[in-house]
Design a protein around this motif. Sequence first.
Motif, mmCIF file in Angstrom:
data_model
loop_
_atom_site.group_PDB
_atom_site.id
_atom_site.type_symbol
_atom_site.label_atom_id
_atom_site.label_comp_id
_atom_site.label_asym_id
_atom_site.label_seq_id
_atom_site.Cartn_x
_atom_site.Cartn_y
_atom_site.Cartn_z
ATOM 1 N N PHE A 1 -4.072 14.213 -10.125
ATOM 2 C CA PHE A 1 -3.364 13.448 -9.097
ATOM 3 C C PHE A 1 -4.012 13.626 -7.730
ATOM 4 N N ASP A 2 -3.950 12.561 -6.943
ATOM 5 C CA ASP A 2 -4.143 12.649 -5.502
ATOM 6 C C ASP A 2 -2.866 13.282 -4.924
ATOM 7 N N LEU A 3 -2.939 13.800 -3.702
ATOM 8 C CA LEU A 3 -1.740 14.420 -3.100
ATOM 9 C C LEU A 3 -1.035 13.460 -2.111
ATOM 10 N N ASP A 4 -1.691 13.178 -0.966
ATOM 11 C CA ASP A 4 -1.038 12.385 0.093
ATOM 12 C C ASP A 4 -0.828 10.939 -0.339
ATOM 13 N N GLY A 5 0.409 10.486 -0.263
ATOM 14 C CA GLY A 5 0.706 9.091 -0.603
ATOM 15 C C GLY A 5 0.862 8.883 -2.095
ATOM 16 N N GLY B 1 -3.571 7.835 -8.193
ATOM 17 C CA GLY B 1 -3.778 7.916 -6.749
ATOM 18 C C GLY B 1 -3.366 6.651 -6.040
ATOM 19 N N ASP B 2 -3.316 6.700 -4.712
ATOM 20 C CA ASP B 2 -2.875 5.539 -3.928
ATOM 21 C C ASP B 2 -4.015 4.849 -3.176
ATOM 22 N N ASN B 3 -5.173 5.485 -3.075
ATOM 23 C CA ASN B 3 -6.275 4.883 -2.309
ATOM 24 C C ASN B 3 -7.194 4.106 -3.266
HETATM 25 MG MG LIG Z 1 -3.682 9.419 -0.998
#
Ligand SMILES: [Mg+2]
Length: 224
Positions: A8-12, A173-175
């Motif tokens: 996982f990505d963290l932020d967002g 992730g979100d990006n």
């Molecule tokens: Mg992110």
Amino acid sequence: MTIKSVLFDLDGTLLDRDRSIEKFIDIQYDRLNYYLSHIPKVDYATRFIKLDSNGHAWKDEVYRNLVIEFKIEGITWQDLLHDYETQFQVHCVPFPLLTEMLDTLKQQGYLLGIISNGRGEFQNRAISGLGIRDYFDAILISEIEGVRKPASAIFQRGIDRLGSSARHSVFVGDNPTADIIGAKQAGMRTIWKRNPHWLEAKQADAVINELDEIPALLERFSGC
Ligand SMILES: [Mg+2]
């Protein structure tokens, strides 16, 4: 192809960064009211969020600008930055159903990891602030690793630390660039967590709005 590991990505993605920042800045304003009371709270918050630019600007620049623009006296930008670095973790807001989703994946036997672009100590504090450290078998932060997403090397390193392989791994992730294109190039399956900061992530294998959609998707991936 059986899926064995999820990174996982963290932020967002796990951490609701927008809400965390709003909450932190609101409480910072109140805590340091002695120095900031000449600024309307909404102006302080709005300007911080604009300068932060969804995390793209580091906070030394943000606070340097705030001190000049709002003529803040009696407290330096370094003091404000230190306050951010040490207090942000207290106000970390998870996305809904974060720990429920992690519990489910753990029970199902998936190996779990985090790959985050950012500063080592700060991101580690945020992970602790969310109370989710023990779920993860590997945590990679770009400053510590010396390589950033979307470089394939950081994804491959995460997979290696889990003892897994790209074809048995999914990245969430979100990006659209750093997370989705990056993980795809590293040979992983990808899930885009929708984020209003971006319109779409064309390359993603699946798109989710909420974290609790992940377990069923992993089963679907494993079925094909
Ligand atoms: Mg992110």
